[in-house]
Design an enzyme around this catalytic site. Structure first.
Site, PDB file in Angstrom:
ATOM      1  N   HIS A 188      30.889  50.770   0.414  1.00 35.48           N
ATOM      2  CA  HIS A 188      32.051  51.135  -0.415  1.00 35.48           C
ATOM      3  C   HIS A 188      32.266  52.650  -0.257  1.00 35.48           C
ATOM      4  CE1 HIS A 188      35.158  50.744  -3.204  1.00 35.48           C
ATOM      5  NE2 HIS A 188      34.516  50.420  -4.305  1.00 35.48           N
ATOM      6  N   ARG A 227      38.883  58.512  -7.419  1.00 32.69           N
ATOM      7  CA  ARG A 227      39.161  57.579  -6.333  1.00 32.69           C
ATOM      8  C   ARG A 227      40.490  57.949  -5.665  1.00 32.69           C
ATOM      9  NH1 ARG A 227      36.982  52.532  -6.025  1.00 32.69           N
ATOM     10  NH2 ARG A 227      38.197  52.520  -4.097  1.00 32.69           N
ATOM     11  N   ASP A 256      25.280  49.942 -11.448  1.00 33.82           N
ATOM     12  CA  ASP A 256      26.410  49.081 -11.091  1.00 33.82           C
ATOM     13  C   ASP A 256      26.084  47.689 -11.630  1.00 33.82           C
ATOM     14  OD1 ASP A 256      28.625  47.895  -9.853  1.00 33.82           O
ATOM     15  OD2 ASP A 256      27.787  48.001  -7.831  1.00 33.82           O
ATOM     16  N   CYS A 300      30.418  52.865 -10.992  1.00 31.78           N
ATOM     17  CA  CYS A 300      31.661  52.729 -10.215  1.00 31.78           C
ATOM     18  C   CYS A 300      32.738  51.973 -10.985  1.00 31.78           C
ATOM     19  CB  CYS A 300      31.378  52.032  -8.890  1.00 31.78           C
ATOM     20  SG  CYS A 300      30.588  50.413  -9.114  1.00 31.78           S
ATOM     21  N   GLN A 337      34.372  54.858  -2.762  1.00 33.54           N
ATOM     22  CA  GLN A 337      33.683  55.091  -4.035  1.00 33.54           C
ATOM     23  C   GLN A 337      32.739  56.287  -3.905  1.00 33.54           C
ATOM     24  OE1 GLN A 337      34.166  53.147  -6.972  1.00 33.54           O
ATOM     25  NE2 GLN A 337      33.162  54.947  -7.786  1.00 33.54           N
ATOM     26  N   ARG A 349      39.759  45.269   1.750  1.00 33.51           N
ATOM     27  CA  ARG A 349      38.653  44.857   0.869  1.00 33.51           C
ATOM     28  C   ARG A 349      38.271  43.441   1.261  1.00 33.51           C
ATOM     29  NH1 ARG A 349      37.624  45.672  -5.495  1.00 33.51           N
ATOM     30  NH2 ARG A 349      37.105  47.679  -4.589  1.00 33.51           N
TER      31      ARG A 349
HETATM   32  N1   CP Z   1      35.155  50.658  -8.356  1.00 33.58           N
HETATM   33  C1   CP Z   1      36.033  49.817  -7.776  1.00 33.58           C
HETATM   34  O1   CP Z   1      36.104  49.676  -6.552  1.00 33.58           O
HETATM   35  O2   CP Z   1      36.821  49.172  -8.689  1.00 33.58           O
HETATM   36  P1   CP Z   1      37.855  47.994  -8.365  1.00 33.58           P
HETATM   37  O3   CP Z   1      37.041  46.778  -7.999  1.00 33.58           O
HETATM   38  O4   CP Z   1      38.611  47.795  -9.654  1.00 33.58           O
HETATM   39  O5   CP Z   1      38.741  48.407  -7.237  1.00 33.58           O
HETATM   40  N1  NVA Z   2      28.905  46.133  -6.249  1.00 29.65           N
HETATM   41  C1  NVA Z   2      30.177  45.760  -6.835  1.00 29.65           C
HETATM   42  C2  NVA Z   2      31.113  46.920  -6.824  1.00 29.65           C
HETATM   43  C3  NVA Z   2      32.446  46.667  -7.459  1.00 29.65           C
HETATM   44  C4  NVA Z   2      33.358  47.856  -7.399  1.00 29.65           C
HETATM   45  C5  NVA Z   2      30.766  44.598  -6.050  1.00 29.65           C
HETATM   46  O1  NVA Z   2      30.712  44.598  -4.817  1.00 29.65           O
HETATM   47  O2  NVA Z   2      31.271  43.669  -6.689  1.00 29.65           O
END
Ligand code: CP
Ligand code: NVA
Length: 317
Positions: free
Chosen positions: A132, A293, A226, A265, A135, A105
């Protein structure tokens, strides 16, 4: 047999096998016997690097890897040399000597691509500023489970962000039309949209762009939103103000089909992009998405880290 190393940077990297990956995740979720006896990651360690916070991704990878017989190893960026005294490529080369797979990440998508290029083991993008994919795999699994014949298109109301990019790609791969509404200037990346249109031309799915939330959700089967300001964008002044009229509330969803699905998400900023009345309604499947997930990532990990087991089990189901 020699298998080429597979990396997942964006969900269309696996466009040919995505329907099967999703069906297989549904089998894993529903077939206790299969799930109990199935240990394709036995003897493997999967490391997960986090430059940003996470609840779902971290817990679903840790529990999912355990369920598959593997050992999860979480590496928080504050605790490792990456980003301080070691480059992405050296980190990738070192971790490849210990691990059987890496999830990452990160802030910059180019870092995920560099890690994948420099690692000799499979790498999964666990969210970057551009994509992502995990997701999207979980979301299309939830759509498939909840409504085999989706009554209407998938609509998006909000920012043209990482989650939209992979929802667009996964949606058209699975043959669903996707209509998205973003404020002017917040449109998704054009190169990703072009990829989605090209895939849609083959699967028969349409991609439609608008700046009008009502147009996007009218007659929709799915309404997805989102947070307006993603992780790493907090410094972008006035971004939030651009989303006037983009809240998914009771009035907006009245334009969708009665049995539409509400999706997010998570984490949700209740009262900002969505009201309690919508996210807590009978139409909401946000916690199915969160659960999925884990199952979707278990399917992806097997596909990427143990292709022999993947092929053997695929033939059984
Ligand atoms: N949806 C998602 O990726 O959640 P987190 O940021 O909690 O991993
Ligand atoms: N678009 C959001 C998604 C979080 C799961 C971000 O990148 O923060």
């Amino acid at each position: 047999m020699n298998y080429e190393k597979k990396d997942l940077m964006a969900i269309d990297d696996f466009k040919d096998d995505l329907p099967e990956i999703i069906n297989w995740a549904i089998n894993l979720k529903n077939d206790d016997e299969m799930a109990d006896g199935f240990k394709p990651l036995e003897g493997m360690t999967i490391g997960s690097i986090y430059e940003k916070p996470s609840t779902r991704t971290r817990v679903s990878f840790e529990v999912g890897v355990n369920k598959l017989g593997g050992q999860p190893l979480t590496l928080l960026s504050n605790d490792i040399q990456l980003g301080k005294s070691e480059s992405v490529s050296d980190t990738a080369a070192v971790l490849s000597r210990y691990l059987d797979g890496i999830t990452y990440r990160c802030f910059k998508h180019s870092d995920a691509q560099l890690l994948a290029k420099s690692a000799s083991v499979p790498v999964i993008n666990a969210l970057s500023d551009m994509h992502h994919p995990c997701q999207a795999a979980a979301d299309l699994m939830a759509i498939t489970e909840n409504k085999k014949d989706l009554n209407g298109h998938i609509s998006w109301v909000g920012d043209g962000n990482n989650v939209l990019h992979d929802l667009l790609l996964a949606g058209v791969i699975l043959g669903h039309d996707v209509k998205y509404a973003t404020p002017e200037g917040m449109e998704p990346n054009q190169e990703v949209v072009d990829r989605a249109v090209e895939i849609g031309n083959k699967t028969g799915a349409k991609v439609v762009a608008t700046n009008d939330p009502i147009e996007a959700v009218s007659d929709a089967g799915v309404i997805y939103t989102d947070i307006f300001v993603s992780m790493g964008e907090e410094h972008l002044e006035n971004k939030f103000e651009a989303f006037q009229g983009f809240q998914v509330n009771e009035e907006l969803v009245s334009n969708a089909n009665d049995n539409y699905l509400f999706m997010h998400c998570l984490p949700a900023h209740r009262g900002e992009e969505v009201t309690d009345g919508v996210i807590d309604s009978k139409n909401s499947i946000v916690f199915d998405q969160a659960e999925n997930r884990m199952w979707a990532q278990m399917s992806l990990l097997t596909y990427m880290c143990n292709p022999i087991a993947w092929e053997a089990y695929r033939d059984l189901y």
